[in-house]
Design an enzyme around this catalytic site. Structure first.
Site, PDB file in Angstrom:
ATOM      1  N   ASP A 270       0.858  -1.186   0.000  1.00  0.00           N
ATOM      2  CA  ASP A 270       0.000   0.000   0.000  1.00  0.00           C
ATOM      3  C   ASP A 270       0.898   1.242   0.000  1.00  0.00           C
ATOM      4  OD1 ASP A 270      -1.933   1.922   0.361  1.00  0.00           O
ATOM      5  OD2 ASP A 270      -2.798   1.058   2.178  1.00  0.00           O
ATOM      6  N   ASP A 281      -4.033   7.015  -3.708  1.00  0.00           N
ATOM      7  CA  ASP A 281      -3.926   6.006  -2.654  1.00  0.00           C
ATOM      8  C   ASP A 281      -4.389   4.689  -3.257  1.00  0.00           C
ATOM      9  OD1 ASP A 281      -3.920   4.523  -0.342  1.00  0.00           O
ATOM     10  OD2 ASP A 281      -5.427   5.731   0.716  1.00  0.00           O
ATOM     11  N   HIS A 350     -12.364   6.028   2.265  1.00  0.00           N
ATOM     12  CA  HIS A 350     -12.388   7.397   2.772  1.00  0.00           C
ATOM     13  C   HIS A 350     -12.331   8.413   1.646  1.00  0.00           C
ATOM     14  CE1 HIS A 350      -7.989   7.295   2.049  1.00  0.00           C
ATOM     15  NE2 HIS A 350      -8.099   6.057   2.496  1.00  0.00           N
ATOM     16  N   HIS A 358      -7.322  11.459   4.833  1.00  0.00           N
ATOM     17  CA  HIS A 358      -8.661  11.151   5.336  1.00  0.00           C
ATOM     18  C   HIS A 358      -9.410  12.470   5.494  1.00  0.00           C
ATOM     19  CE1 HIS A 358      -6.723   7.346   7.259  1.00  0.00           C
ATOM     20  NE2 HIS A 358      -7.047   7.157   5.997  1.00  0.00           N
ATOM     21  N   GLU A 383     -11.276   0.998  -0.428  1.00  0.00           N
ATOM     22  CA  GLU A 383     -10.382  -0.098  -0.055  1.00  0.00           C
ATOM     23  C   GLU A 383     -11.151  -1.092   0.798  1.00  0.00           C
ATOM     24  OE1 GLU A 383      -7.098   1.072   2.480  1.00  0.00           O
ATOM     25  OE2 GLU A 383      -8.159   2.879   3.106  1.00  0.00           O
ATOM     26  N   GLU A 478      -7.267  -1.717  -3.309  1.00  0.00           N
ATOM     27  CA  GLU A 478      -7.711  -0.330  -3.185  1.00  0.00           C
ATOM     28  C   GLU A 478      -7.476   0.433  -4.483  1.00  0.00           C
ATOM     29  OE1 GLU A 478      -6.920   3.441  -0.129  1.00  0.00           O
ATOM     30  OE2 GLU A 478      -5.380   1.883  -0.349  1.00  0.00           O
TER      31      GLU A 478
END
Length: 497
Positions: A270, A281, A350, A358, A383, A478
């Site tokens: 990640d 992300d 998120h 976030h 994710e 994700e």
């Protein structure tokens, strides 16, 4: 990810740590140009005439002609196209002389290839192969993304229509709103292309027996190089996660950690890239042993379900219910025991905002009573986490990840090192996440007490590893997408997943 507070495969040789070969600040080194003042092979620019015989006894003096300036040949930047061939006829030129890149080239026996295609399926099965096609990069990667796309025409992500379909795509007002987001979209596409090229490289070097700290160092240094790291303008968005087995997230090796990845491990990779604070992300899971395939498929398909259900005015409760239904339709047999795959209830997707990973809204991965909706112009990371354990995580283990509180207020600091460390964090990371290893890399040795003081003051938030029960296995996938006025763009989509 957003958390609720809990109660024989071939390998590239990457054994040596890279820190010793890098400059202190990790920046690439520019090679100085060598300019010749004259060219001996062409002779002098001066000409001499024969001696003047009309003046006997005097030495004849040569007459000088004006020097002719040589025209400089135009320089073509690496990645610029001279022809429109499907595949460049020669290798792209490396952007800069970088000690890290030189080290990587040695690990690949100093052989650079220009080939977009890459076999993943024979090693990882769940990750698809990278397809052949036009490519302005080498393997290992050496050319920065800006040089591959000098006109900033970075690849467009996967376009998905909203449920009201063509109405938005053809609407003139929505098209105008799209244009107002142009700078953000270009920055995100650049970050996404960098992420794709870095993870393609990562999928080439992750093999059993390798130290996780070496794998993370290579991913991070390649990320810095390809995005052309430039302070808070461009760089890594957060530390590379390489959480193993029952550890779901927020683990990256601290300095001195010699943990290795092995054949029977399940490892979540990640990492993030940002341009002007706009963050990509994106995560995937690798497992060499095929017994875990269904676990990985559960997470991958659940993530795809979440992306498909997402959209303008989509309800978080309905997205979470759809993700859970997909996830928990899978079972996995490990060592003769059958496990029903579970969604981890207190881990969520998120929303994302500039320099804020976030941004306030959460996307649950189980059925819930949330009244939140997604809105036009918002950016999200979907994710999902598939577990053979309890499906509930808690904080456990040595902390490596930290992040400055976005809403932190100035407070008096009494520890002598805390103030200097905070200045470094503000200038280098701002509100982006960082790790202890990066502090070591930048010369902030002996930082533990100062870091603790900042955490105690509420300025910095520690983000310890998040774990399910020992003996369980967790998989994660994700993607990042943008809810454009006209369509949904899955920015981080690649051939691999």
């Amino acid at each position: 990810m957003e958390t609720l507070k809990p109660e024989k495969i071939p390998a590239c040789d990457i054994e040596k740590p890279i820190e010793t070969a890098l400059p202190k600040n990790g920046a690439p080194l520019n090679e100085k140009e060598k300019i010749d003042n004259h060219d001996d092979s062409e002779g002098s620019d001066e000409e001499t005439k024969a001696p003047d015989a009309s003046k006997p006894g005097e030495e004849a003096k040569p007459k000088k002609k004006k020097k002719k300036k040589k025209k400089a040949k135009p320089v073509i930047e690496a990645g610029a196209e001279e022809t429109k061939e499907a595949v460049p006829s020669k290798l792209p030129t490396p952007t800069l002389q970088n000690p890290y890149i030189e080290m990587i080239k040695k690990e690949f026996d100093n052989v650079l290839i220009n080939e977009r295609a890459q076999d993943n399926a024979s090693t990882f099965r769940i990750l698809r192969d990278w397809k052949a096609g036009e490519y302005h990069q080498t393997m290992p990667p050496t050319v920065q993304v800006d040089k591959q796309f000098p006109k900033k025409d970075f690849p467009i992500g996967e376009i998905q229509q909203y449920k009201d379909g063509a109405k938005r795509i053809t609407n003139a007002e929505k098209k105008e709103k799209d244009l107002l987001m142009e700078d953000q979209i270009i920055a995100l596409r650049k970050a996404a292309e960098c992420h794709r090229q870095v993870r393609k490289f990562a999928q080439k070097i992750i093999r059993p027996g390798k130290r996780l700290i070496d794998i993370c160092d290579r991913i991070e240094e390649m990320n810095r190089h390809l995005v052309a790291e430039n302070g808070l303008k461009a760089g890594i968005a957060f530390p590379t996660g390489c959480s193993l087995n029952h550890v779901a997230a927020h683990y990256t090796p601290n300095t001195g950690d010699t943990t290795t990845i092995e054949y029977n491990d399940v490892c979540k990779i990640d990492f993030g890239t940002h341009v002007d604070g706009h963050i990509i992300d994106c995560a995937f899971t690798v497992a060499f042993n095929p017994i875990y395939d269904n676990l990985l498929k559960a997470a991958q398909e659940a993530t795809e379900t979440g992306i498909r259900e997402a959209g303008i005015d989509a309800r978080m409760s309905e997205i979470g219910a759809a993700i859970q239904e997909t996830m928990e339709s899978y079972e996995v047999e490990i060592k003769g025991e059958v496990y029903k795959v579970k969604s981890i209830r207190n881990l969520n997707g998120h929303s994302i905002a500039p320099y804020k990973i976030h941004a306030g809204k959460t996307v649950p991965i189980v059925k819930n009573a949330s009244t939140q909706k997604m809105e036009e112009g918002e950016q999200y990371a979907i994710e999902t986490f598939a577990s053979t354990g309890k499906g509930w995580i808690q904080e456990e283990g040595e902390c490596s990840h930290y992040m400055k509180d976005f809403d932190a207020h100035p407070v008096p600091l009494r520890h002598p090192k805390a103030k200097g460390l905070l200045n470094h964090i503000n200038q280098t990371y701002s509100t982006l996440a960082f790790c202890r290893k990066w502090l070591d890399r930048s010369g902030e040795t002996g930082h533990l007490m100062g870091l603790k003081a900042l955490c105690d003051a509420g300025i910095i938030n520690p983000c310890p590893p998040l774990v399910d029960i020992r003996g369980s296995y967790v998989a994660q996938f994700e993607h990042t997408f943008l809810l454009r006025p006209t369509c949904k763009e899955v920015l981080s989509r690649g051939d691999d997943y």
